[in-house]
Design a protein around this motif. Structure first.
Motif: not given
Ligand code: ATP
Length: 299
Positions: A12-14, A41, A43, A66-68, A94-95, A97
């Protein structure tokens, strides 16, 4: 002899700037493993990368996020035939996880990637919603409106401290108990539901064990419904602590159907889905997941 492995890591880009991840990948490449890295970058990117992984014929697809992210990668894998699906692995970035934490997948990138390449691959279940999307951790739902702002002020003012949990779990800024019917094999319930949790995995919302008996390879969904108009703190506590309570309906089912006269929103590991009818069905042993030997979610 030292065995070499191949994987495609979907980051994930984050989490792409994480130096520990970069070092861990460098180290594993030096040791002879083939690691392709792709960064998302937005969804939809994960789906294209999963298709590429299938094309490349790598052993493992690593969901780095993360879970998403795990949800997006699992859903994309579910769209390929079972025989062509690479093994799934998780690099928790993720935040919350919730899935990785409950499975005891290491947080440390070096250890998580070692497990991703060399860990035991265990067949686990998919939960498929309305014949389309899948989730591997949990669907949580209720009646209300989806969040419209980053800070759910409305929810906070009504619920105080409990708002954090509800926002994290349901991603809603209003919530009200409403009528619904839930059925499955030898199970029928109807009444007013405030929160519905359907677990393949156990925890959501940042460490809340909503479905404490769930196993990811038992062919069953663990259903828990909180039935009350009143958001009594004691009730919420029972739900979050996984305790029994007369206002919490519980069942373990291979499939279930929910129908409601009004739109209900389910949060599928971070992905919201609104409808009046849901059918959620287990697909047993649908994907192999690399898990630590002490994973408590394996029956
Ligand atoms: N480069 C990016 N920057 C920001 N968001 C992104 C990027 N790439 C994908 N995404 C979006 O990030 C979301 C998934 O985030 P993810 O759930 O993995 O992280 P989180 O919210 O930090 O984790 P958790 O659910 O464990 O707290 C997806 O909806 C996806 O579309």
């Amino acid at each position: 002899m030292h065995q070499q492995h191949s994987a495609l890591i979907i980051l994930n880009g984050k989490g792409a700037g994480n130096e520990e991840v970069r070092e861990a990948i460098d180290g594993l490449r030096t040791a002879g493993h083939t690691l392709h890295v792709r960064v998302t970058w937005e969804h939809g990117d994960a789906k294209r990368y999963v298709a590429e992984a299938v094309e490349l014929g790598v052993e493992t697809v690593v969901a780095g996020g993360g879970d998403g992210t795990i949800n997006e990668v699992s859903d994309a894998l579910s769209q390929h035939s079972e025989s062509s699906r690479p093994v799934l692995a998780v690099l928790p970035l993720g935040t919350a996880n919730d899935f990785a934490t409950a499975c005891l997948i290491p947080e440390n990138p070096q250890s998580a990637l070692q497990l991703a390449l060399q860990g035991r691959a265990v067949p686990i279940d998919f939960a498929r919603v309305n014949g389309k999307r899948v989730f591997i951790n949990m669907a949580t739902g209720g009646f209300g409106t989806k969040i419209t702002t980053e800070t759910p002020e409305k929810l906070k003012s009504v619920l105080g401290g409990a708002s954090y949990f509800l926002h994290g779990i349901l991603r809603m800024d209003t919530l009200k108990a409403d009528f619904c019917q839930i059925s499955g094999p030898n199970f029928n319930w109807e009444g007013k539901a405030l929160i519905v949790a359907i677990g393949n995995g156990r925890q959501a919302g940042g460490g809340q064990p909503l479905c404490p008996e769930a196993r990811i390879n038992d062919g069953k969904l663990e259903l828990r419904v909180l039935t009350s108009d009143e958001l009594l703190p004691a009730l919420l506590e029972s739900l979050f602590k996984g305790e029994s309570n007369k206002n919490v309906i519980e069942a373990s089912l291979p499939w279930l159907e929910i129908s409601a006269p009004h739109d209900m929103t389910l949060n599928l590991d971070g992905e919201p889905l609104s409808a009046k009818q849901f059918r959620i069905e287990i697909e047993p042993d649908a994907i192999n997941l690399r898990l630590p030997p002490n994973c408590p979610l394996i029956g």
